[in-house]
Scaffold this motif. Structure first.
Motif, PDB file in Angstrom:
ATOM      1  N   ALA A   1       0.838  -1.207   0.000  1.00 54.27           N
ATOM      2  CA  ALA A   1       0.000   0.000   0.000  1.00 54.27           C
ATOM      3  C   ALA A   1       0.867   1.249   0.000  1.00 54.27           C
ATOM      4  O   ALA A   1       2.055   1.204   0.335  1.00 54.27           O
ATOM      5  CB  ALA A   1      -0.917   0.013   1.222  1.00 54.27           C
ATOM      6  N   ASP A   2       0.253   2.366  -0.348  1.00 58.07           N
ATOM      7  CA  ASP A   2       0.844   3.705  -0.204  1.00 58.07           C
ATOM      8  C   ASP A   2       2.104   3.856  -1.052  1.00 58.07           C
ATOM      9  O   ASP A   2       3.216   3.999  -0.546  1.00 58.07           O
ATOM     10  CB  ASP A   2       1.144   3.981   1.273  1.00 58.07           C
ATOM     11  CG  ASP A   2       0.971   5.452   1.623  1.00 58.07           C
ATOM     12  OD1 ASP A   2       0.541   6.224   0.754  1.00 58.07           O
ATOM     13  OD2 ASP A   2       1.272   5.824   2.778  1.00 58.07           O
ATOM     14  N   PHE A   3       1.923   3.876  -2.369  1.00 54.84           N
ATOM     15  CA  PHE A   3       3.043   3.864  -3.301  1.00 54.84           C
ATOM     16  C   PHE A   3       3.603   5.262  -3.570  1.00 54.84           C
ATOM     17  O   PHE A   3       2.856   6.241  -3.646  1.00 54.84           O
ATOM     18  CB  PHE A   3       2.587   3.259  -4.637  1.00 54.84           C
ATOM     19  CG  PHE A   3       1.993   1.889  -4.515  1.00 54.84           C
ATOM     20  CD1 PHE A   3       2.807   0.791  -4.302  1.00 54.84           C
ATOM     21  CD2 PHE A   3       0.619   1.698  -4.589  1.00 54.84           C
ATOM     22  CE1 PHE A   3       2.268  -0.471  -4.178  1.00 54.84           C
ATOM     23  CE2 PHE A   3       0.071   0.436  -4.462  1.00 54.84           C
ATOM     24  CZ  PHE A   3       0.894  -0.653  -4.256  1.00 54.84           C
ATOM     25  N   ALA A   4       4.924   5.322  -3.706  1.00 57.98           N
ATOM     26  CA  ALA A   4       5.617   6.512  -4.209  1.00 57.98           C
ATOM     27  C   ALA A   4       6.552   6.049  -5.311  1.00 57.98           C
ATOM     28  O   ALA A   4       7.252   5.041  -5.152  1.00 57.98           O
ATOM     29  CB  ALA A   4       6.397   7.197  -3.091  1.00 57.98           C
ATOM     30  N   ILE A   5       6.572   6.762  -6.429  1.00 58.73           N
ATOM     31  CA  ILE A   5       7.372   6.372  -7.591  1.00 58.73           C
ATOM     32  C   ILE A   5       8.359   7.491  -7.918  1.00 58.73           C
ATOM     33  O   ILE A   5       7.993   8.674  -7.899  1.00 58.73           O
ATOM     34  CB  ILE A   5       6.476   6.087  -8.814  1.00 58.73           C
ATOM     35  CG1 ILE A   5       5.407   5.044  -8.465  1.00 58.73           C
ATOM     36  CG2 ILE A   5       7.306   5.631 -10.009  1.00 58.73           C
ATOM     37  CD1 ILE A   5       4.393   4.804  -9.572  1.00 58.73           C
ATOM     38  N   ASP A   6       9.602   7.140  -8.223  1.00 57.14           N
ATOM     39  CA  ASP A   6      10.587   8.180  -8.567  1.00 57.14           C
ATOM     40  C   ASP A   6      10.284   8.758  -9.936  1.00 57.14           C
ATOM     41  O   ASP A   6       9.555   8.159 -10.744  1.00 57.14           O
ATOM     42  CB  ASP A   6      12.007   7.613  -8.505  1.00 57.14           C
ATOM     43  CG  ASP A   6      12.338   6.743  -9.702  1.00 57.14           C
ATOM     44  OD1 ASP A   6      13.349   7.024 -10.362  1.00 57.14           O
ATOM     45  OD2 ASP A   6      11.573   5.788  -9.973  1.00 57.14           O
ATOM     46  N   ALA A   7      10.838   9.919 -10.213  1.00 59.78           N
ATOM     47  CA  ALA A   7      10.489  10.661 -11.430  1.00 59.78           C
ATOM     48  C   ALA A   7      10.883   9.942 -12.706  1.00 59.78           C
ATOM     49  O   ALA A   7      10.281  10.144 -13.767  1.00 59.78           O
ATOM     50  CB  ALA A   7      11.154  12.042 -11.385  1.00 59.78           C
ATOM     51  N   GLU A   8      11.906   9.053 -12.624  1.00 56.87           N
ATOM     52  CA  GLU A   8      12.361   8.338 -13.815  1.00 56.87           C
ATOM     53  C   GLU A   8      11.707   6.963 -13.955  1.00 56.87           C
ATOM     54  O   GLU A   8      12.086   6.175 -14.844  1.00 56.87           O
ATOM     55  CB  GLU A   8      13.887   8.159 -13.766  1.00 56.87           C
ATOM     56  CG  GLU A   8      14.676   9.441 -14.005  1.00 56.87           C
ATOM     57  CD  GLU A   8      14.706  10.313 -12.762  1.00 56.87           C
ATOM     58  OE1 GLU A   8      14.668   9.750 -11.648  1.00 56.87           O
ATOM     59  OE2 GLU A   8      14.742  11.549 -12.903  1.00 56.87           O
ATOM     60  N   ASN A   9      10.761   6.660 -13.091  1.00 57.54           N
ATOM     61  CA  ASN A   9      10.066   5.361 -13.114  1.00 57.54           C
ATOM     62  C   ASN A   9      11.042   4.178 -13.024  1.00 57.54           C
ATOM     63  O   ASN A   9      10.883   3.160 -13.699  1.00 57.54           O
ATOM     64  CB  ASN A   9       9.209   5.213 -14.383  1.00 57.54           C
ATOM     65  CG  ASN A   9       7.954   6.061 -14.337  1.00 57.54           C
ATOM     66  OD1 ASN A   9       7.755   6.817 -13.388  1.00 57.54           O
ATOM     67  ND2 ASN A   9       7.119   5.947 -15.340  1.00 57.54           N
ATOM     68  N   ARG A  10      12.030   4.311 -12.151  1.00 57.01           N
ATOM     69  CA  ARG A  10      12.984   3.229 -11.944  1.00 57.01           C
ATOM     70  C   ARG A  10      12.575   2.320 -10.789  1.00 57.01           C
ATOM     71  O   ARG A  10      12.802   1.120 -10.816  1.00 57.01           O
ATOM     72  CB  ARG A  10      14.377   3.798 -11.662  1.00 57.01           C
ATOM     73  CG  ARG A  10      14.972   4.612 -12.799  1.00 57.01           C
ATOM     74  CD  ARG A  10      16.210   5.346 -12.342  1.00 57.01           C
ATOM     75  NE  ARG A  10      15.892   6.298 -11.278  1.00 57.01           N
ATOM     76  CZ  ARG A  10      16.816   6.964 -10.566  1.00 57.01           C
ATOM     77  NH1 ARG A  10      18.099   6.751 -10.790  1.00 57.01           N
ATOM     78  NH2 ARG A  10      16.437   7.824  -9.632  1.00 57.01           N
ATOM     79  N   PHE A  11      11.966   2.913  -9.753  1.00 53.69           N
ATOM     80  CA  PHE A  11      11.616   2.147  -8.560  1.00 53.69           C
ATOM     81  C   PHE A  11      10.406   2.780  -7.886  1.00 53.69           C
ATOM     82  O   PHE A  11      10.055   3.936  -8.153  1.00 53.69           O
ATOM     83  CB  PHE A  11      12.792   2.103  -7.582  1.00 53.69           C
ATOM     84  CG  PHE A  11      13.179   3.451  -7.027  1.00 53.69           C
ATOM     85  CD1 PHE A  11      12.588   3.959  -5.870  1.00 53.69           C
ATOM     86  CD2 PHE A  11      14.133   4.222  -7.669  1.00 53.69           C
ATOM     87  CE1 PHE A  11      12.931   5.208  -5.378  1.00 53.69           C
ATOM     88  CE2 PHE A  11      14.492   5.482  -7.176  1.00 53.69           C
ATOM     89  CZ  PHE A  11      13.893   5.963  -6.021  1.00 53.69           C
TER      90      PHE A  11
END
Length: 652
Positions: free
Chosen positions: A122-132
């Motif tokens: 739950a509660d996702f955060a994604i980096d700006a480059e969509n790496r992780f």
């Protein structure tokens, strides 16, 4: 012409079927020129669906992203939310069918995490480059006890699905947020016996992504380690400034961290809560602007406002709505900034709207209310009432008078007192079709914010400490007594209704007081010793602050439990329960029903197969509302037509 008809029996334009058609939107997410949200589809067995709409073209109908077989829902902490995230067109979501994380790229759905695990996410955060991505992971076990469940913070490689634990050792984690401006990660954590509105800690770290693995460095505790405070809803500004809410002033005010010190955003703390209790993930009651690093959009009581961190001032902006949730900011290609939020008012149902900050006007409605709007002549607006309660104190409720232009009754109307769940939660007077269902039929309604409710600061919230089953019961009873003394309702036709923790307050009010003449309990707690022994990890130590430590204070638990005072209940009660409820198991209802049967108290029991905590299926939502009204009709002596009843044991 106005017809005289018994209160409670008035024909209404609101049908029970319509109550399942307006499921609220949640987890609203803005990505480039698109807005996404999740909503449960009651007609599809309550599964979670993700919707997408282009922000600049609201004339295009929203697109549903998930075919049958997918259910965007997470049961981390059992209450969930934070079930999906979007970044540069990449959609990441938790599928309740198998608890795996899935991705959607160009309409293609693929699993990211392995099958056949006992993990929940739950509660996702994604980096700006969509790496992780970073998220909360909750590990479960076969035949587990609450203490066995393990909560950690993990990073997940979006290419391989490999998971790396990046924070562990605390009982709970929430709110991971990533700042692309300065490569930073923040999160909130806490441990038993605290709940997130008691005492939490806020951490900040530098992050690097090397060899497909996230590495944290320079980890620092920003707040919560030196003073007792509840920290909630951390968020980064466009310049990397960390913002968060803290109740160190006894109210949830807004603060920033400049890398060295914590700073209040206004000149002085104000006596109002800018955020609510963190029962679920991903709440957003304020947001930094994307066009100006020194400004935020906040909720100032019943208004949107711009908070200027340089001048430390707050300026209201004009908006036709006065209740807001899931606040996001959007900057278009021309540099115009919008607030996107779920908006409502006492007369307008919830809608997702785009608000033009510069011109102070609603420019788009992305998700219209699913339910048919009620004509003004039928609308009952909740008025906040401050009433006297025990020990010379005051408490609060919203009072709704019965209203239907075609009918009036003889004498005074019946009253339906609502006891909200939580119990650390709150109610407001935003438009509720469920409440209008009752007022248009001739019921008065009192929606009570008893002591322990949020929105009135820590002192009011702490009234329930070691006093659950006393303060809440007193306040619900005193609300009914006050309204009867004012000549607004019939004291002989007063019912109380509540679900979950509100169900406990309902049963306790019936067992320990003689104010109410009927009760309705939805998945409520009857034996709080079972709550201490059976419930899930998130709430397993919650009773420590509400009641006392178990088993050391077992006598107090039994003294407060309605089950052990079932012989004191003299009025009829109807119970509604889901068979798959893990928060309040069916045994909670069944032991009470059996006890009332043995004591010859009129009682009815309705068990819904496949339902969990809170009913999501359309047929069950409809059935519950109709049966509750039918039940009151049987008890209070007014006719309810067209409803197939159930057996009321011990009732002639």
């Amino acid at each position: 012409m106005v017809e005289i008809k018994p209160f409670g029996a008035w024909p209404s334009p609101i049908t029970a079927e319509s109550l399942s058609s307006g499921s609220p939107a949640y987890d609203t997410c803005v990505d480039n020129d698109a807005i996404y949200w999740c909503s449960t589809v009651a007609t599809e067995q309550g599964r979670g669906q993700i919707y997408k709409q282009t922000i600049s073209d609201s004339s295009t109908p929203p697109q549903a992203l998930l075919p049958e077989g997918y259910d965007c829902l997470t049961r981390v902490h059992e209450y969930g939310r934070g079930s999906f995230k979007v970044s540069n067109g990449l959609v990441v979501f938790s599928n309740n069918k198998d608890c795996r994380i899935y991705t959607i790229i160009n309409d293609e759905i693929k699993p990211l995490t392995p099958a056949d695990t006992l993990y929940r996410y739950a509660d996702f955060a994604i980096d700006a480059e969509n790496r992780f991505l970073v998220c909360v992971r909750e590990e479960h076990f076969v035949n587990e006890e609450p203490k066995d469940v393990v909560n950690v913070l993990v990073s997940v490689d979006l290419k391989s699905g490999k998971e790396t634990v990046i924070a562990q050792g605390k009982d709970f984690y929430s709110s991971p947020r990533i700042s692309p401006a300065n490569n930073a990660l923040t999160y909130v954590c806490w441990s038993h016996p605290n709940m997130p509105w008691d005492f939490t800690e806020l951490y900040l770290a530098k992050i690097e992504f090397e060899n497909r693995q996230l590495i944290l460095s320079d980890l620092v505790c920003v707040a919560g380690d030196k003073i007792d405070e509840s920290i909630s809803q951390p968020n980064f500004g466009i310049d990397g400034t960390l913002y968060f809410a803290s109740d160190r002033s006894l109210f949830w005010n807004l603060y920033s961290f400049d890398g060295k010190t914590v700073n209040l955003l206004l000149e002085e703390p104000v006596e109002q809560d800018f955020v609510g209790p963190a029962w679920r993930f991903n709440d957003s009651d304020y947001t930094p602007l994307k066009s100006d690093a020194s400004k935020l959009i906040v909720i100032n009581k019943n208004s949107l406002a711009i908070l200027d961190t340089k001048t430390k001032t707050m300026t209201n902006i004009n908006c036709e709505y006065d209740h807001f949730a899931y606040i996001r900011a959007f900057l278009d290609k021309e540099g115009n900034e919008y607030v996107i939020a779920d908006m409502s008012s006492p007369t307008e149902p919830s809608q997702i709207c785009s608000y033009d900050i510069k011109n102070q006007t609603i420019v788009h409605i992305h998700r219209k209310s699913m339910a048919t709007r009620l004509e003004p002549d039928f609308l009952s607006v909740g008025k906040e009432v401050i009433f006297p309660t025990t020990n010379g104190k005051s408490a609060y409720c919203y009072y709704y008078a019965p209203k239907n232009p075609h009918f009036k009754g003889n004498g005074l109307p019946p009253l339906r007192v609502l006891s909200h769940g939580g119990p650390t939660a709150a109610t407001d007077n935003s438009y509720s079709r469920a409440i209008q269902y009752w007022t248009t039929r001739g019921f008065a309604v009192a929606d009570v914010n008893y002591g322990g409710s949020t929105g009135y600061g820590r002192e009011y919230r702490n009234r329930l400490h070691l006093s659950w089953g006393i303060v809440d019961v007193d306040d619900c009873c005193n609300a009914a007594i006050y309204l009867a003394d004012q000549g607004l309702v019939d004291p002989n036709k007063v019912a109380i209704e509540g679900g979950s923790a509100g169900g406990f307050t309902t049963l306790a009010s019936l067992a320990f007081r003689k104010v109410f003449k009927a009760g309705c309990c939805r998945y409520g707690i009857s034996d709080i010793t079972l709550l201490a022994k059976e419930t899930h990890k998130f709430e397993s130590r919650y009773p420590d602050r509400l009641i006392g430590e178990y088993p050391k204070d077992k006598a107090v638990y039994e003294e407060r439990s309605p089950l052990f005072k079932a012989d004191k209940i003299e009025c009829p009660v109807i119970f509604f329960q889901g068979s798959d409820d893990k928060v309040v198991p069916p045994s909670q209802a069944e032991v009470m029903v059996n006890a009332l049967k043995e004591k010859n108290v009129p009682v009815a029991y309705v068990l819904y197969q496949g339902e969990a905590h809170g009913f999501k299926r359309a047929e069950n939502i409809k059935r519950t509302m109709e049966l509750e009204q039918w039940f009151y009709g049987q008890i209070f002596g007014f006719p309810v037509e067209g409803v197939e009843g159930v057996e009321i044991y011990n009732f002639p």
